[in-house]
Design an enzyme around this catalytic site. Structure first.
Site, PDB file in Angstrom:
ATOM      1  N   CYS A 156       0.706  -1.434   0.500  1.00 35.44           N
ATOM      2  CA  CYS A 156       0.297   0.124   0.180  1.00 35.44           C
ATOM      3  C   CYS A 156       0.870   0.827  -0.502  1.00 35.44           C
ATOM      4  O   CYS A 156       1.954   1.424   0.295  1.00 35.44           O
ATOM      5  CB  CYS A 156      -1.366   0.299   1.368  1.00 35.44           C
ATOM      6  SG  CYS A 156      -2.171   1.403   1.146  1.00 35.44           S
ATOM      7  N   ASP A 165       0.918   3.981   1.808  1.00 35.90           N
ATOM      8  CA  ASP A 165       0.321   4.402   3.187  1.00 35.90           C
ATOM      9  C   ASP A 165       1.541   4.445   3.712  1.00 35.90           C
ATOM     10  O   ASP A 165       2.472   3.429   3.729  1.00 35.90           O
ATOM     11  CB  ASP A 165      -0.131   3.537   4.155  1.00 35.90           C
ATOM     12  CG  ASP A 165      -0.433   3.972   5.144  1.00 35.90           C
ATOM     13  OD1 ASP A 165      -1.863   4.071   6.216  1.00 35.90           O
ATOM     14  OD2 ASP A 165       0.395   4.277   6.402  1.00 35.90           O
ATOM     15  N   ARG A 182       3.549   4.616   6.435  1.00 36.82           N
ATOM     16  CA  ARG A 182       3.643   3.709   7.520  1.00 36.82           C
ATOM     17  C   ARG A 182       3.944   2.544   7.871  1.00 36.82           C
ATOM     18  O   ARG A 182       3.979   2.039   8.014  1.00 36.82           O
ATOM     19  CB  ARG A 182       2.200   3.668   8.391  1.00 36.82           C
ATOM     20  CG  ARG A 182       1.882   4.874   9.431  1.00 36.82           C
ATOM     21  CD  ARG A 182       0.586   4.910   9.624  1.00 36.82           C
ATOM     22  NE  ARG A 182      -0.958   5.226   8.813  1.00 36.82           N
ATOM     23  CZ  ARG A 182      -1.499   4.513   9.291  1.00 36.82           C
ATOM     24  NH1 ARG A 182      -2.223   4.788   9.911  1.00 36.82           N
ATOM     25  NH2 ARG A 182      -2.307   4.773   8.491  1.00 36.82           N
ATOM     26  N   HIS A 198      -2.392  -4.005   4.736  1.00 37.75           N
ATOM     27  CA  HIS A 198      -1.703  -3.676   6.419  1.00 37.75           C
ATOM     28  C   HIS A 198      -3.318  -3.391   6.902  1.00 37.75           C
ATOM     29  O   HIS A 198      -4.557  -2.875   6.495  1.00 37.75           O
ATOM     30  CB  HIS A 198      -1.369  -3.024   6.415  1.00 37.75           C
ATOM     31  CG  HIS A 198      -1.707  -0.931   5.726  1.00 37.75           C
ATOM     32  ND1 HIS A 198      -1.864   0.046   6.295  1.00 37.75           N
ATOM     33  CD2 HIS A 198      -1.637  -1.290   4.533  1.00 37.75           C
ATOM     34  CE1 HIS A 198      -2.740   0.919   5.560  1.00 37.75           C
ATOM     35  NE2 HIS A 198      -2.610   0.445   5.116  1.00 37.75           N
ATOM     36  N   CYS A 225      -6.108   0.036   6.828  1.00 39.46           N
ATOM     37  CA  CYS A 225      -5.848   0.274   5.263  1.00 39.46           C
ATOM     38  C   CYS A 225      -7.214   1.582   4.737  1.00 39.46           C
ATOM     39  O   CYS A 225      -8.592   1.224   5.231  1.00 39.46           O
ATOM     40  CB  CYS A 225      -5.591  -0.724   4.260  1.00 39.46           C
ATOM     41  SG  CYS A 225      -5.260   0.042   2.580  1.00 39.46           S
TER      42      CYS A 225
END
Ligand code: CO
Length: 211
Positions: free
Chosen positions: A42, A44, A46, A98, A101
């Protein structure tokens, strides 16, 4: 602008440090790459693979997008897979989802026609396929379970792709696995799906995902 200045400063310090501590290292890896993993994750902020898996530079060939989708009609996904498999001969493909998400959460919510919504239709297909199981769960569990099922679905999208099938057919080693990451403890969890051959994949899920 502060962040960008910090970025440039960090980079200069990193460059100095690595050239001092390991002279010749950057030069040694400058000629070619030989990654061990194709990472599909992803976007993302993090869940960048470099911090999560601690492998040295040059180990991971990376593709990231919203909700770690391997879209079989997306030229970007296909080009990454083709280059990784046919040119770089990467032996492992890791699809990493994750929990929490935002893309998966959004796929459970509304449906519009802006680009991110259209992209997330691919996660909604997964939701629809498992709606019966998912609708029994409460909201946060449903999103987490969909995040897992989405990883599995993307593993299958990869395994049924011609690029992988041809690689397996010619005897090239390609191991495709699905993992999920939990930001609360920083741990990756394997999802129990791992395929090393066309036969192994078909024996498990080929029928369900064909057609
Ligand atoms: Co995400």
């Amino acid at each position: 602008m502060h962040t960008i200045r910090q970025m440039m400063k960090n980079n200069r310090e990193w460059s100095e440090r690595i050239r001092k501590e390991n002279p010749g290292y950057l030069e040694s890896i400058s000629h070619s790459q030989k990654p061990e993993i194709l990472w599909i994750g992803c976007s993302d902020a993090r869940v960048g693979p470099d911090q999560l898996i601690g492998l040295p530079m040059g180990s991971v060939f990376v593709h990231r997008n919203v909700a770690n989708v391997f879209a079989t009609n997306d030229l970007n996904c296909l080009a990454v897979l083709e280059y990784a498999i046919d040119e770089l001969k990467v032996p492992n493909i890791v699809v990493c989802g994750h929990y929490g998400c935002g893309g998966v959460n959004a796929a459970l919510e509304h449906k519009g026609v802006n680009p991110v919504d259209l992209w997330l239709d691919q996660v909604r297909f997964v939701y629809n396929r498992y709606a019966e199981e998912l609708n029994h769960l409460e909201r946060s569990e449903r999103a987490n379970r969909l995040a897992e099922l989405n990883v599995e679905a993307q593993v299958h999208n990869i395994c049924r792709n011609t690029i992988i099938r041809e690689a397996w057919k010619r005897g090239q080693q390609v191991n495709v696995i699905g993992v999920i990451y939990d930001i609360h403890d920083g741990l990756l969890k394997q999802l129990g799906i791992e395929f090393r051959s066309q036969e192994a994949w078909e024996a498990c899920y080929g029928e369900a995902f064909s057609g």
